[in-house]
Design a protein around this motif. Structure first.
Motif, short mmCIF file in Angstrom:
data_model
loop_
_atom_site.label_atom_id
_atom_site.label_comp_id
_atom_site.label_asym_id
_atom_site.label_seq_id
_atom_site.Cartn_x
_atom_site.Cartn_y
_atom_site.Cartn_z
N ALA A 50 5.51 -0.10 2.09
CA ALA A 50 4.82 -1.39 2.06
C ALA A 50 5.66 -2.47 1.38
CB ALA A 50 3.47 -1.25 1.36
N ALA A 53 8.39 -3.57 3.75
CA ALA A 53 7.81 -4.30 4.88
C ALA A 53 7.40 -5.71 4.47
CB ALA A 53 6.61 -3.53 5.43
N GLU A 54 6.81 -5.85 3.29
CA GLU A 54 6.32 -7.15 2.83
C GLU A 54 7.43 -8.06 2.32
OE1 GLU A 54 3.66 -10.20 1.77
OE2 GLU A 54 3.27 -8.42 2.96
N TYR A 55 8.36 -7.52 1.54
CA TYR A 55 9.32 -8.35 0.81
C TYR A 55 10.78 -8.16 1.21
CZ TYR A 55 5.29 -8.73 -2.32
OH TYR A 55 4.05 -8.96 -2.84
N GLU A 68 3.35 -12.27 -6.50
CA GLU A 68 4.65 -12.84 -6.17
C GLU A 68 4.84 -14.15 -6.93
OE1 GLU A 68 7.03 -14.68 -2.38
OE2 GLU A 68 5.66 -13.01 -2.01
#
Length: 87
Positions: A50, A53-55, A68
């Motif tokens: 995750a 995938a996100e960052y 964030e």
């Protein structure tokens, strides 16, 4: 004093990540927040995809208390203000 946690999301071979980690380590020594450095590729290999995938396309990413805060660089003036205003 409020205890803050900063997590720096990085990956191997990222020079901007290395610079951010160095500066945050200095600030952690000065300001007393907890600093964790997480390699998103290692986390993905360990089953937590995750974060990558996100960052993964914005590294380095600074998370302040789980949210964030900045990416591509340490937004030091904003970070100092946010750490001070939360006390």
């Amino acid at each position: 004093m409020v205890d803050h946690a900063i997590e720096l999301l990085t990956r191997a071979g990222c020079s901007a990540c290395e610079q951010a980690a160095g500066r945050l380590a200095e600030l952690a020594g000065e300001l007393g927040f907890r600093l964790t450095v997480t390699d998103v590729d290692v986390a993905a290999a360990d089953g937590n995809s995750a974060l990558r995938a996100e960052y993964g396309d914005r590294l380095p990413v600074v998370l302040l208390d789980g949210a964030e805060h900045s990416y591509w660089e340490v937004d030091e003036p904003r970070l100092l203000a946010d750490l001070g205003s939360a006390e």
